[in-house]
Design a protein around this motif. Structure first.
Motif, PDB file in Angstrom:
ATOM      1  N   VAL A  48       0.840  -1.204   0.000  1.00 22.26           N
ATOM      2  CA  VAL A  48       0.000   0.000   0.000  1.00 22.26           C
ATOM      3  C   VAL A  48       0.872   1.251   0.000  1.00 22.26           C
ATOM      4  O   VAL A  48       1.904   1.303   0.671  1.00 22.26           O
ATOM      5  CB  VAL A  48      -0.912   0.016   1.256  1.00 22.26           C
ATOM      6  CG1 VAL A  48      -1.579   1.381   1.430  1.00 22.26           C
ATOM      7  CG2 VAL A  48      -1.955  -1.077   1.182  1.00 22.26           C
ATOM      8  N   VAL A  49       0.461   2.281  -0.789  1.00 19.91           N
ATOM      9  CA  VAL A  49       0.954   3.641  -0.608  1.00 19.91           C
ATOM     10  C   VAL A  49      -0.087   4.354   0.235  1.00 19.91           C
ATOM     11  O   VAL A  49      -1.218   4.574  -0.212  1.00 19.91           O
ATOM     12  CB  VAL A  49       1.154   4.378  -1.949  1.00 19.91           C
ATOM     13  CG1 VAL A  49       1.456   5.861  -1.701  1.00 19.91           C
ATOM     14  CG2 VAL A  49       2.291   3.743  -2.738  1.00 19.91           C
ATOM     15  N   ASN A  50       0.280   4.669   1.473  1.00 17.97           N
ATOM     16  CA  ASN A  50      -0.681   5.157   2.456  1.00 17.97           C
ATOM     17  C   ASN A  50      -0.397   6.612   2.811  1.00 17.97           C
ATOM     18  O   ASN A  50       0.742   6.998   3.070  1.00 17.97           O
ATOM     19  CB  ASN A  50      -0.599   4.284   3.713  1.00 17.97           C
ATOM     20  CG  ASN A  50      -1.564   4.742   4.782  1.00 17.97           C
ATOM     21  OD1 ASN A  50      -2.680   5.125   4.489  1.00 17.97           O
ATOM     22  ND2 ASN A  50      -1.122   4.711   6.023  1.00 17.97           N
ATOM     23  N   ILE A  51      -1.432   7.446   2.798  1.00 20.48           N
ATOM     24  CA  ILE A  51      -1.332   8.847   3.191  1.00 20.48           C
ATOM     25  C   ILE A  51      -1.925   8.994   4.593  1.00 20.48           C
ATOM     26  O   ILE A  51      -3.071   8.577   4.830  1.00 20.48           O
ATOM     27  CB  ILE A  51      -2.091   9.761   2.206  1.00 20.48           C
ATOM     28  CG1 ILE A  51      -1.649   9.493   0.768  1.00 20.48           C
ATOM     29  CG2 ILE A  51      -1.895  11.225   2.591  1.00 20.48           C
ATOM     30  CD1 ILE A  51      -0.192   9.742   0.505  1.00 20.48           C
ATOM     31  N   VAL A  52      -1.179   9.573   5.514  1.00 24.86           N
ATOM     32  CA  VAL A  52      -1.625   9.715   6.904  1.00 24.86           C
ATOM     33  C   VAL A  52      -2.156  11.128   7.111  1.00 24.86           C
ATOM     34  O   VAL A  52      -1.391  12.096   7.187  1.00 24.86           O
ATOM     35  CB  VAL A  52      -0.476   9.423   7.892  1.00 24.86           C
ATOM     36  CG1 VAL A  52      -0.981   9.530   9.334  1.00 24.86           C
ATOM     37  CG2 VAL A  52       0.107   8.028   7.634  1.00 24.86           C
ATOM     38  N   ASP A  53      -3.486  11.240   7.194  1.00 25.03           N
ATOM     39  CA  ASP A  53      -4.124  12.533   7.455  1.00 25.03           C
ATOM     40  C   ASP A  53      -4.288  12.723   8.962  1.00 25.03           C
ATOM     41  O   ASP A  53      -3.802  11.917   9.758  1.00 25.03           O
ATOM     42  CB  ASP A  53      -5.471  12.577   6.740  1.00 25.03           C
ATOM     43  CG  ASP A  53      -5.981  13.993   6.517  1.00 25.03           C
ATOM     44  OD1 ASP A  53      -5.297  14.944   6.948  1.00 25.03           O
ATOM     45  OD2 ASP A  53      -7.062  14.134   5.920  1.00 25.03           O
ATOM     46  N   LEU A 119       7.282   8.156   3.880  1.00 23.98           N
ATOM     47  CA  LEU A 119       7.368   8.921   2.637  1.00 23.98           C
ATOM     48  C   LEU A 119       7.499  10.392   3.011  1.00 23.98           C
ATOM     49  O   LEU A 119       6.574  10.972   3.599  1.00 23.98           O
ATOM     50  CB  LEU A 119       6.113   8.698   1.785  1.00 23.98           C
ATOM     51  CG  LEU A 119       5.860   7.246   1.372  1.00 23.98           C
ATOM     52  CD1 LEU A 119       4.491   7.113   0.705  1.00 23.98           C
ATOM     53  CD2 LEU A 119       6.965   6.750   0.436  1.00 23.98           C
ATOM     54  N   LEU A 120       8.628  10.996   2.673  1.00 32.25           N
ATOM     55  CA  LEU A 120       8.949  12.345   3.127  1.00 32.25           C
ATOM     56  C   LEU A 120       8.791  13.370   2.008  1.00 32.25           C
ATOM     57  O   LEU A 120       9.021  13.060   0.831  1.00 32.25           O
ATOM     58  CB  LEU A 120      10.382  12.387   3.656  1.00 32.25           C
ATOM     59  CG  LEU A 120      10.795  11.286   4.649  1.00 32.25           C
ATOM     60  CD1 LEU A 120      12.238  11.496   5.081  1.00 32.25           C
ATOM     61  CD2 LEU A 120       9.864  11.269   5.840  1.00 32.25           C
ATOM     62  N   ASP A 121       8.424  14.601   2.391  1.00 32.23           N
ATOM     63  CA  ASP A 121       8.432  15.681   1.416  1.00 32.23           C
ATOM     64  C   ASP A 121       9.836  16.262   1.337  1.00 32.23           C
ATOM     65  O   ASP A 121      10.784  15.749   1.963  1.00 32.23           O
ATOM     66  CB  ASP A 121       7.387  16.745   1.760  1.00 32.23           C
ATOM     67  CG  ASP A 121       7.731  17.542   3.020  1.00 32.23           C
ATOM     68  OD1 ASP A 121       8.822  17.341   3.600  1.00 32.23           O
ATOM     69  OD2 ASP A 121       6.917  18.383   3.430  1.00 32.23           O
ATOM     70  N   ASN A 122      10.012  17.345   0.572  1.00 36.64           N
ATOM     71  CA  ASN A 122      11.359  17.885   0.369  1.00 36.64           C
ATOM     72  C   ASN A 122      11.929  18.579   1.599  1.00 36.64           C
ATOM     73  O   ASN A 122      13.094  18.967   1.615  1.00 36.64           O
ATOM     74  CB  ASN A 122      11.382  18.845  -0.824  1.00 36.64           C
ATOM     75  CG  ASN A 122      10.371  19.974  -0.674  1.00 36.64           C
ATOM     76  OD1 ASN A 122       9.710  20.104   0.354  1.00 36.64           O
ATOM     77  ND2 ASN A 122      10.255  20.790  -1.706  1.00 36.64           N
ATOM     78  N   LYS A 123      11.110  18.700   2.658  1.00 37.22           N
ATOM     79  CA  LYS A 123      11.600  19.252   3.918  1.00 37.22           C
ATOM     80  C   LYS A 123      11.782  18.175   4.991  1.00 37.22           C
ATOM     81  O   LYS A 123      12.076  18.470   6.150  1.00 37.22           O
ATOM     82  CB  LYS A 123      10.629  20.316   4.436  1.00 37.22           C
ATOM     83  CG  LYS A 123      10.533  21.541   3.542  1.00 37.22           C
ATOM     84  CD  LYS A 123       9.569  22.567   4.123  1.00 37.22           C
ATOM     85  CE  LYS A 123       9.475  23.791   3.237  1.00 37.22           C
ATOM     86  NZ  LYS A 123       8.486  24.779   3.754  1.00 37.22           N
ATOM     87  N   GLY A 124      11.587  16.918   4.587  1.00 37.46           N
ATOM     88  CA  GLY A 124      11.758  15.814   5.527  1.00 37.46           C
ATOM     89  C   GLY A 124      10.536  15.531   6.371  1.00 37.46           C
ATOM     90  O   GLY A 124      10.612  14.757   7.341  1.00 37.46           O
ATOM     91  N   LEU A 125       9.401  16.100   6.029  1.00 37.19           N
ATOM     92  CA  LEU A 125       8.166  15.855   6.790  1.00 37.19           C
ATOM     93  C   LEU A 125       7.496  14.591   6.266  1.00 37.19           C
ATOM     94  O   LEU A 125       7.307  14.432   5.057  1.00 37.19           O
ATOM     95  CB  LEU A 125       7.216  17.040   6.645  1.00 37.19           C
ATOM     96  CG  LEU A 125       7.715  18.374   7.195  1.00 37.19           C
ATOM     97  CD1 LEU A 125       6.794  19.508   6.763  1.00 37.19           C
ATOM     98  CD2 LEU A 125       7.813  18.313   8.713  1.00 37.19           C
ATOM     99  N   PRO A 126       7.101  13.655   7.163  1.00 34.31           N
ATOM    100  CA  PRO A 126       6.486  12.397   6.724  1.00 34.31           C
ATOM    101  C   PRO A 126       5.018  12.595   6.353  1.00 34.31           C
ATOM    102  O   PRO A 126       4.223  13.067   7.166  1.00 34.31           O
ATOM    103  CB  PRO A 126       6.630  11.494   7.946  1.00 34.31           C
ATOM    104  CG  PRO A 126       6.632  12.435   9.114  1.00 34.31           C
ATOM    105  CD  PRO A 126       7.286  13.697   8.631  1.00 34.31           C
ATOM    106  N   LEU A 127       4.675  12.238   5.128  1.00 34.62           N
ATOM    107  CA  LEU A 127       3.304  12.407   4.645  1.00 34.62           C
ATOM    108  C   LEU A 127       2.535  11.100   4.636  1.00 34.62           C
ATOM    109  O   LEU A 127       1.305  11.099   4.617  1.00 34.62           O
ATOM    110  CB  LEU A 127       3.312  12.996   3.233  1.00 34.62           C
ATOM    111  CG  LEU A 127       4.102  14.301   3.051  1.00 34.62           C
ATOM    112  CD1 LEU A 127       3.973  14.785   1.613  1.00 34.62           C
ATOM    113  CD2 LEU A 127       3.629  15.365   4.020  1.00 34.62           C
TER     114      LEU A 127
END
Length: 403
Positions: A48-53, A119-127
């Motif tokens: 799974v590619v999971n997005i954590v809201d 899965l991190l954005d370009n600032k290292g925040l986990p999405l």
């Protein structure tokens, strides 16, 4: 069971997630290929590619399951994002205190194994996470872990590409709106100026005729200057209106015509002086295309070759070729040329190169911008080759019509 804690940077993380605007987006093959590969490499039935809201998990892509998400407080991935730099592996969830009593571990078809990579954005925040599940106890070897991390990196690249595309779409929307406003403004102002300007030019002519015997030479020079300035401004306004009018490719008539016949008509309109030699193509090419658009291009380029030329004898060469997809044209002259450092912006609106033309008048920098706009609307492109004091060659193409 232990519910996952909230990261210290939760507000920033959620803000980045909202900017990505990925939740509830349509399935995409690029993500689905990654989850299928992850399942195959890790030998697990589910990936799974999971997005954590803030409250829920949402599956952007899933392989081996019909579930589309889960509450965050019972999720495995909620724990994974707490350590953004590490892969989290749970060999047997039934023996891990964080998941004992978890409904996914105790329910029908209970999950026993989990491995997830943040899965991190370009600032290292986990999405979110790229994760795999199994119904049996399981472990990954080092090669599998490395591969799962590599696949997660590909998901991050897809995220970043999506983010950049959204920014570009927003910028394009703003640019389109600004261009619309500018077009309306230019049209309104230009039309409002045309009538008083015409009156000014007409008044200058009346003064010359009615009072020529009462005004001295200096006074007549002032009247002539007034008229000349009015005509110059009129040309400028007409150029603005022409540039911001609808693309000629959309408004002109597509028909069959011979190129040299069109060029001869243009030469007649321009009233070429005796000291000018214009050599037409040897082959009188039959063209199927937009006559008004192509005519406007040649009218402008030939006119420029005449105006920006300091030679005693002006020589203009026009050539054409064709292939399966395009008609290709060139207009070359022996004029003043364009310095290398000024060529990059030559097609930009309001950009001028020469201080004055052959008649001592300064250009407005509208013509070539309009030419480029028309050429591109015809599915082609335009470029120039020039050296200062050695002349200029404009080469452009237009896409062939099939009728």
């Amino acid at each position: 069971m232990i519910a996952p804690a909230t990261p210290a940077n939760e507000a920033e993380r959620l803000n980045s997630l909202r900017q990505l605007d990925i939740i509830n987006s349509m399935p995409e093959e690029a993500y689905d290929t990654i989850t299928e590969l992850a399942s195959y490499i890790c030998k697990t039935p589910i990936a799974v590619v999971n997005i954590v809201d803030s409250q829920h998990n949402w599956f952007k892509s899933k392989y081996g399951t019909e579930i589309t998400g889960s509450p965050r407080d019972v999720s495995f991935c909620g724990h994974t994002i707490l350590e953004p730099d590490n892969l989290l592996e749970i060999p047997d969830a039934a023996k891990d205190e964080r998941f004992i009593g978890n409904p996914f571990v105790t329910g029908e078809n209970p999950i026993r194994y989990y491995a997830g990579v943040p899965l991190l954005d370009n600032k290292g925040l986990p999405l979110g996470t790229l994760c795999v599940y199994d119904f049996d106890e399981h472990t990954l070897d080092e090669k599998q872990k490395k591969a799962l991390k590599a696949l997660a990196k590909q998901v991050e690249l897809l995220f970043e590409s999506r983010r950049k595309n959204k920014i570009l779409e927003e910028l394009k929307g703003e640019l389109d709106e600004n261009n619309k406003i500018l077009k309306e403004f230019a049209s309104t102002v230009s039309h409002d100026l045309k009538m008083p300007l015409a009156n000014m030019i007409l008044t200058a002519d009346i003064l010359k005729v009615k009072y020529s015997n009462k005004i001295d030479k200096e006074g007549m020079d002032y009247i002539n200057y007034l008229k000349h300035s009015g005509l110059t401004l009129s040309d400028y306004i007409n150029g603005i209106l022409d540039h911001y009018s609808n693309n000629r490719a959309n408004t002109g008539k597509v028909e069959e015509f011979f190129l040299n016949d069109m060029l001869e008509d243009i030469i007649d309109l321009l009233q070429i002086a005796e000291n000018c030699e214009i050599n037409l193509p040897d082959n009188n090419l039959k063209i199927i295309g937009n006559t008004s658009a192509i005519g406007q291009i040649f009218m402008n380029l030939i006119s420029n070759s005449l105006k920006y030329n300091n030679q005693e004898k002006i020589i203009i060469e026009i050539d054409c070729t064709e292939n399966k997809d395009f008609f290709n044209f060139s207009v070359s002259d022996n004029g003043i040329g364009i310095a290398k450092e000024k060529q990059a912006g030559i097609f930009d609106l309001f950009t001028t190169v020469a201080e004055k033309d052959r008649q001592g008048r300064k250009g407005h920098g509208i013509g070539l911008s309009t030419v480029k706009k028309i050429v591109e609307s015809l599915g082609g492109n335009i470029r120039l080759t020039s050296s200062e004091n050695e002349g200029t060659i404009f080469e452009f193409s237009i896409k062939r019509y099939n009728i």
